[in-house]
Write a protein that holds these residues in place. Structure first.
Motif, short mmCIF file in Angstrom:
data_model
loop_
_atom_site.label_atom_id
_atom_site.label_comp_id
_atom_site.label_asym_id
_atom_site.label_seq_id
_atom_site.Cartn_x
_atom_site.Cartn_y
_atom_site.Cartn_z
N THR A 1 0.83 -1.19 0.00
CA THR A 1 0.00 0.00 0.00
C THR A 1 0.87 1.24 0.00
O THR A 1 1.95 1.26 0.62
N SER A 2 0.39 2.29 -0.68
CA SER A 2 1.10 3.57 -0.70
C SER A 2 0.16 4.68 -0.25
O SER A 2 -1.00 4.73 -0.66
N TRP A 3 0.67 5.56 0.59
CA TRP A 3 -0.03 6.79 0.96
C TRP A 3 0.81 7.96 0.46
O TRP A 3 2.03 7.99 0.65
N ASP A 4 0.15 8.92 -0.18
CA ASP A 4 0.89 10.10 -0.63
C ASP A 4 0.01 11.33 -0.51
O ASP A 4 -1.19 11.25 -0.25
N SER A 5 0.60 12.49 -0.71
CA SER A 5 -0.10 13.76 -0.53
C SER A 5 -1.12 14.02 -1.63
O SER A 5 -2.01 14.85 -1.47
N ALA A 6 -1.01 13.30 -2.74
CA ALA A 6 -1.95 13.52 -3.85
C ALA A 6 -3.37 13.14 -3.47
O ALA A 6 -4.33 13.68 -4.02
N THR A 7 -3.52 12.23 -2.51
CA THR A 7 -4.86 11.82 -2.09
C THR A 7 -5.34 12.60 -0.87
O THR A 7 -6.37 12.28 -0.29
N VAL B 1 4.01 -7.66 3.76
CA VAL B 1 3.36 -6.47 3.21
C VAL B 1 4.20 -5.23 3.54
O VAL B 1 4.78 -5.13 4.62
N THR B 2 4.26 -4.28 2.59
CA THR B 2 5.00 -3.03 2.79
C THR B 2 4.05 -1.84 2.65
O THR B 2 3.29 -1.76 1.68
N LEU B 3 4.10 -0.95 3.61
CA LEU B 3 3.40 0.33 3.54
C LEU B 3 4.42 1.40 3.24
O LEU B 3 5.37 1.60 3.99
N ASN C 1 7.81 2.10 5.34
CA ASN C 1 8.87 2.94 4.78
C ASN C 1 8.33 4.35 4.57
O ASN C 1 7.39 4.56 3.79
N VAL C 2 8.92 5.31 5.26
CA VAL C 2 8.52 6.71 5.15
C VAL C 2 9.63 7.46 4.42
O VAL C 2 10.78 7.50 4.88
N ASN C 3 9.28 8.06 3.27
CA ASN C 3 10.27 8.67 2.40
C ASN C 3 10.04 10.17 2.26
O ASN C 3 9.65 10.66 1.20
N GLY C 4 10.24 10.91 3.35
CA GLY C 4 10.17 12.35 3.26
C GLY C 4 11.42 12.93 2.64
O GLY C 4 12.40 12.21 2.38
N THR C 5 11.41 14.24 2.39
CA THR C 5 12.59 14.94 1.89
C THR C 5 12.82 16.17 2.76
O THR C 5 11.96 16.56 3.56
#
Length: 291
Positions: free
Chosen positions: A183-189, A204-206, A230-234
């Protein structure tokens, strides 16, 4: 009646109109039994909203100390009454300001000598030097907006700076329960709001992308039982993990089992714990956990 730097900010049971200063021997317009007595009233609460300007600067960020005066005038119901008490408290109520609009009206006072410009995220605000104040209509994106406000001089040197956190929910994605696949969560949603525990099971990977804001209702957790988070901020768009109501702690991240892992890169975790057990692993890079 309460005043901040001489400007009225709140009144109750006081004679006259807002802005009028009663004489020292004026009478209250109504009784108010002490809040802490057996038959007392509820505590009176007043909110200092966006119409109360921000205070410059922060001494911790290199600015000079600027004193501010909070003054409160209390009035009794009769001059001969010897029963009187006032017990004020000042609170920073929430971790952020929440709005429902895509823009916000900011305002502030400038007490820093030599200020010729005020910038909000690098964009100029409207500065009224004679009044020592500034205003700006600031556009917002869904999620947490960390606004940097700077006072600058004629040579573009930064004299004072502070940050203002403003949350706009926009569209909100409600989540809870077990994830059944990657599953992916992003700012577009829009903003992700955790309404019940979310579990990442074995295999499973979030993945949580840059700029994503995740809100947690009280008592909720993000758990990995054999899975990976996995949290991939910048650096310029971190991921934020915040209490949904802006003030109540949530349970946090719970990572358990030899195959479980948590990776936080450029993330900020506010009012939530981080727990590892049973040989789980975690990697935190450029990440802040704060109360």
């Amino acid at each position: 009646i309460a005043y901040l730097d001489g400007k009225e900010i709140a009144r109750v049971n006081a004679p006259g109109e807002p802005g009028q200063r009663p004489a020292y021997n004026s009478l209250a317009t109504a009784h108010h039994e002490a809040s802490r007595s057996p038959g007392g009233n509820r505590v009176e609460t007043f909110y200092l909203g966006l119409d109360v300007p921000a205070l410059f600067p922060r001494t911790s960020e290199g600015g000079d100390l600027v004193p501010h005066i909070l003054a409160i005038q209390g009035l009794n119901r009769t001059l001969g009454d010897d029963d009187f008490s006032i017990a004020p408290s000042l609170y920073l109520e929430k971790f952020f300001t929440e709005v429902t609009t895509s823009s916000v009206q900011l305002a502030g006072r400038i007490n820093v000598v030599g200020t010729t410009a005020v910038l909000v995220d690098g964009q100029a605000a409207i500065l009224d030097s004679s009044a020592g104040s500034w205003t700006k209509t600031q556009s917002l994106r869904p999620g947490l907006n960390r606004l940097t406000i700077e006072a600058r001089d004629c040579d573009d040197h930064v004299l004072a700076t502070l940050t203002k956190d403003v949350l706009t929910k926009g569209s909100t994605r409600l989540v809870s329960g077990n994830l059944t696949g990657n599953t992916s969560w992003d700012s577009a949603t829009g903003v992700v709001e955790v309404t019940g525990n979310v579990t990442v099971p074995l295999g499973v990977t979030l993945t949580i992308a840059t700029g994503t804001t995740v809100l947690f209702r009280p008592g909720t957790s993000l758990l990995a039982n054999g899975g990976s988070i996995n949290v991939n901020g910048t650096s310029n768009r971190p991921a934020f993990f915040l209490p949904a109501d802006g003030e109540t702690s949530w349970e946090g991240f719970a990572i358990s089992g030899t195959d479980s892992s948590l990776t936080l890169r450029f993330a900020e975790v506010v009012a939530g714990k981080l727990r590892l057990s049973d040989y789980a692993t975690a990697l935190l890079e450029d990440t802040i956990l704060r109360d």
